[in-house]
Design an enzyme around this catalytic site. Structure first.
Site, short mmCIF file in Angstrom:
data_model
loop_
_atom_site.label_atom_id
_atom_site.label_comp_id
_atom_site.label_asym_id
_atom_site.label_seq_id
_atom_site.Cartn_x
_atom_site.Cartn_y
_atom_site.Cartn_z
N PRO A 287 0.84 -1.12 -0.18
CA PRO A 287 -0.08 0.03 0.02
C PRO A 287 0.81 1.15 0.01
O PRO A 287 1.83 1.39 0.65
CB PRO A 287 -0.66 -0.11 1.37
CG PRO A 287 -0.01 -0.76 2.36
CD PRO A 287 0.98 -1.95 1.27
N GLY A 288 0.37 2.28 -0.61
CA GLY A 288 1.00 3.36 -0.58
C GLY A 288 0.11 4.82 -0.22
O GLY A 288 -0.02 5.23 0.82
N ARG A 289 -0.77 5.01 -1.18
CA ARG A 289 -1.75 6.05 -1.02
C ARG A 289 -2.66 5.91 0.45
O ARG A 289 -2.81 6.78 0.87
CB ARG A 289 -2.86 6.08 -2.18
CG ARG A 289 -3.73 7.33 -2.20
CD ARG A 289 -4.64 7.08 -3.35
NE ARG A 289 -4.25 6.58 -4.52
CZ ARG A 289 -4.05 7.15 -5.64
NH1 ARG A 289 -4.00 8.63 -5.62
NH2 ARG A 289 -3.69 6.61 -6.71
N ARG A 325 -1.16 15.91 -10.05
CA ARG A 325 -2.20 15.08 -10.14
C ARG A 325 -3.42 15.86 -10.76
O ARG A 325 -4.09 15.31 -11.74
CB ARG A 325 -2.72 14.38 -8.64
CG ARG A 325 -1.55 13.86 -8.25
CD ARG A 325 -2.08 13.10 -6.80
NE ARG A 325 -2.95 11.92 -7.26
CZ ARG A 325 -4.19 11.89 -7.34
NH1 ARG A 325 -4.96 12.90 -6.67
NH2 ARG A 325 -5.00 10.58 -7.61
N TYR A 329 -4.33 13.77 -14.14
CA TYR A 329 -5.42 12.87 -14.14
C TYR A 329 -6.70 13.77 -13.99
O TYR A 329 -7.78 13.01 -13.67
CB TYR A 329 -5.28 11.86 -12.79
CG TYR A 329 -4.06 11.19 -12.69
CD1 TYR A 329 -3.38 10.56 -13.66
CD2 TYR A 329 -3.13 11.62 -11.59
CE1 TYR A 329 -2.27 9.78 -13.33
CE2 TYR A 329 -1.97 11.05 -11.39
CZ TYR A 329 -1.46 10.15 -12.45
OH TYR A 329 -0.15 9.61 -11.96
N CYS A 355 3.76 28.42 -16.82
CA CYS A 355 3.06 28.81 -18.16
C CYS A 355 2.76 27.56 -19.03
O CYS A 355 3.24 27.14 -20.03
CB CYS A 355 4.37 29.46 -18.90
SG CYS A 355 5.02 30.77 -18.18
N GLU A 356 1.30 27.05 -18.53
CA GLU A 356 0.55 26.31 -19.25
C GLU A 356 -0.95 26.33 -18.65
O GLU A 356 -0.97 26.55 -17.39
CB GLU A 356 0.99 24.69 -18.56
CG GLU A 356 2.39 24.40 -18.89
CD GLU A 356 2.61 23.52 -20.06
OE1 GLU A 356 1.86 22.99 -20.58
OE2 GLU A 356 3.81 23.16 -20.37
N1 LLP Z 1 2.67 -1.82 -5.91
C1 LLP Z 1 2.96 -1.51 -7.26
C2 LLP Z 1 3.68 -2.34 -8.15
C3 LLP Z 1 2.48 -0.30 -7.91
O1 LLP Z 1 2.91 0.02 -8.98
C4 LLP Z 1 1.94 0.81 -7.06
C5 LLP Z 1 1.66 2.12 -7.62
C6 LLP Z 1 1.70 0.54 -5.56
C7 LLP Z 1 2.14 -0.83 -5.18
C8 LLP Z 1 1.01 1.26 -4.74
O2 LLP Z 1 -0.49 1.83 -5.10
P1 LLP Z 1 -1.28 2.54 -4.14
O3 LLP Z 1 -1.64 1.72 -2.62
O4 LLP Z 1 -0.49 3.84 -3.52
O5 LLP Z 1 -2.47 2.54 -4.91
N2 LLP Z 1 0.56 8.74 -9.54
C9 LLP Z 1 -0.88 8.05 -9.51
C10 LLP Z 1 -0.88 6.62 -8.78
C11 LLP Z 1 0.29 5.91 -9.48
C12 LLP Z 1 0.40 4.51 -8.81
C13 LLP Z 1 1.39 3.75 -9.37
N3 LLP Z 1 1.57 2.51 -8.84
C14 LLP Z 1 -1.82 9.16 -8.54
O6 LLP Z 1 -1.21 10.09 -8.18
O7 LLP Z 1 -2.85 8.75 -8.55
#
Ligand code: LLP
Length: 427
Positions: A287-289, A325, A329, A355-356
């Site tokens: 997990p990240g987000r 973001r 997106y 400048c965009e």
């Molecule tokens: N594992 C892998 C292999 C991944 O590619 C990612 C995210 C994660 C884990 C973590 O995912 P999460 O739990 O954060 O959803 N920049 C985009 C999100 C790109 C995610 C890329 N991969 C945004 O700002 O929404």
């Protein structure tokens, strides 16, 4: 975002006014809450514990790309987290922050030889391999070093994650992973290579998922494969379901971490009892987000108000280079006045100085503001600073971590001279 709330008329991070932080560190500034990050991680750790899992049978590998500041990584390492990395740079960050290499997994479709060597020399837990070519390259690199590389195959389960196409990764048309239909054959190849040791299976189907049904569907496909592999004598010791759980940006109602993990473990346990006489399989998460997304805001000051016939603009000192973001997106981030005023509101687009025309942070927001006011762009803890650039030769923002009523500067503001220090004029 309960760690960002109004107290005595000021928006605070934990117990510290964001206005005080702006006075001390300037703007734009990324401001994170230590308590929020801790709670984000503990939601996973507690759900693992509640399912009777210990460090040997479950591991949370925080996805470094979402927020890779050393202080954030250090905090998570102290809580016991492992790490999901996608580059040699992220590996060095995790090590610099005190992370345990034995809890690092390495994902990504384009690992270079040098990155493989670096990761092998530090004894990381597993490479999440994404193609047959990568298997052969890793086998050669490990052989040259006289070591055996632990591997998992990232399987693309062809599941629709029902999220933004740019952050959906588990469909056939995506570049990620080994196609589900090719997975068995690819595992056979891996098992026959002398310098690889098959240890796991993994997937990651996308990001900002609000519902866990696609994740559980992907789990079922991994389970099917694990049973097929076992019939061939290839035993999978860990199952990595990836990351992807979403957060509340606007009014979304993402599934709770505990509820998702509860359902996931129940399904895994029932399968292990039915088919494996209860023998456990270690479960990994990436997990990240869902850990850091709502643990941070981007603090910015209004430079100018520019009324127009079609639109009013609030031109702030943060821009698309700080928070990509919205431009990338069309993502929605909440905007809050740090010191709210009473009076009539007007509708503004909150834009930066770049400048965009794509340089906007929020559109059509009702705000009661004046020039010089501070705004907080909410839910900016994940994929904010890590995606920031130096476009328009703008130094990246400072980062501040708040703990109770104490602020810590965890990254200094970049100076313009630093931005071109590596460049050379030729005669
Ligand atoms: N594992 C892998 C292999 C991944 O590619 C990612 C995210 C994660 C884990 C973590 O995912 P999460 O739990 O954060 O959803 N920049 C985009 C999100 C790109 C995610 C890329 N991969 C945004 O700002 O929404």
């Amino acid at each position: 975002m309960s760690d960002f709330s109004y107290q005595h008329g000021a928006l605070c991070a934990e117990n510290l006014s964001l206005a005080t932080i702006a006075d001390e560190f300037g703007t734009p500034a990324y401001v994170y809450s230590r308590a929020a990050i801790t709670r984000g991680y503990m939601a996973y750790a507690d759900a693992c514990r509640d399912a009777g899992r210990d460090a040997g049978t479950a591991l949370v590998c925080y996805s470094v790309k979402s927020n890779s500041n050393l202080a954030v990584l250090h905090l998570l390492a102290q809580l016991g987290s492992g790490f999901d990395i996608v580059s040699g740079g992220e590996l060095l960050r995790v090590l610099a922050a005190g992370g345990n290499p034995g809890k690092i997994i390495f994902s990504g479709v384009g690992k270079t030889r040098a990155e493989m060597q670096l990761a092998l020399s530090h004894g990381i837990a597993c490479f999440n391999v994404e193609s047959v070519s990568e298997l052969h390259r890793l086998n050669r690199v490990a052989g040259d070093m006289g070591v055996v590389a632990p591997i998992s195959l990232r399987v693309n389960p062809n599941v629709d994650a029902k999220t933004h196409p740019y952050i959906s990764t588990g469909l056939k048309e995506n570049k990620f992973g080994v196609a589900f239909d090719d997975a068995l054959a690819t595992y056979r190849t891996a098992a026959a290579l002398p310098h690889l040791r098959v240890t796991g299976i993994d997937c990651h189907i996308g990001s900002q998922l609000l519902d866990d049904a696609p994740l559980l569907e992907a789990l079922d496909k991994l389970i099917e494969l694990i049973d097929q592999l076992a019939a061939e004598g290839i035993v999978i010791a860990h199952l990595d379901i990836g990351g992807g759980l979403g957060i509340d940006y606007e009014a979304e109602q993402p599934v709770a971490v505990g509820a998702y993990l509860g359902r996931l473990f129940a399904r895994i346990d029932a399968w292990r009892v039915a088919r494996w006489q209860g023998a456990p399989v270690k479960v990994l998460f990436e997990p990240g987000r869902s850990i850091v997304g709502n643990a941070g805001v981007l603090l910015t000051r209004i430079e100018y108000l520019k009324p127009g016939s079609e639109k009013n603009f609030a031109i702030v000192d943060a821009a698309m280079n700080d928070l990509m973001r919205p431009a990338m997106y069309q993502a929605w981030h909440g905007v809050e006045a740090v010191l709210p005023r009473s009076g009539t509101t007007a509708t503004y687009d909150v834009v930066g100085p770049v400048c965009e025309s794509g340089d906007w942070l929020a559109r059509s927001r009702a705000l009661c503001v004046e020039e010089g006011d501070l705004l907080a762009i909410m839910s900016a803890g994940a994929y904010g600073m890590t995606m920031a650039s130096n476009y328009n030769t703008r130094g990246r923002a400072v980062e501040v971590l708040v703990d109770g009523n104490v602020s810590h500067l965890i990254r200094e503001r970049e100076l313009p001279e630093q931005l071109f220090a590596l460049e050379k004029i030729i005669s």
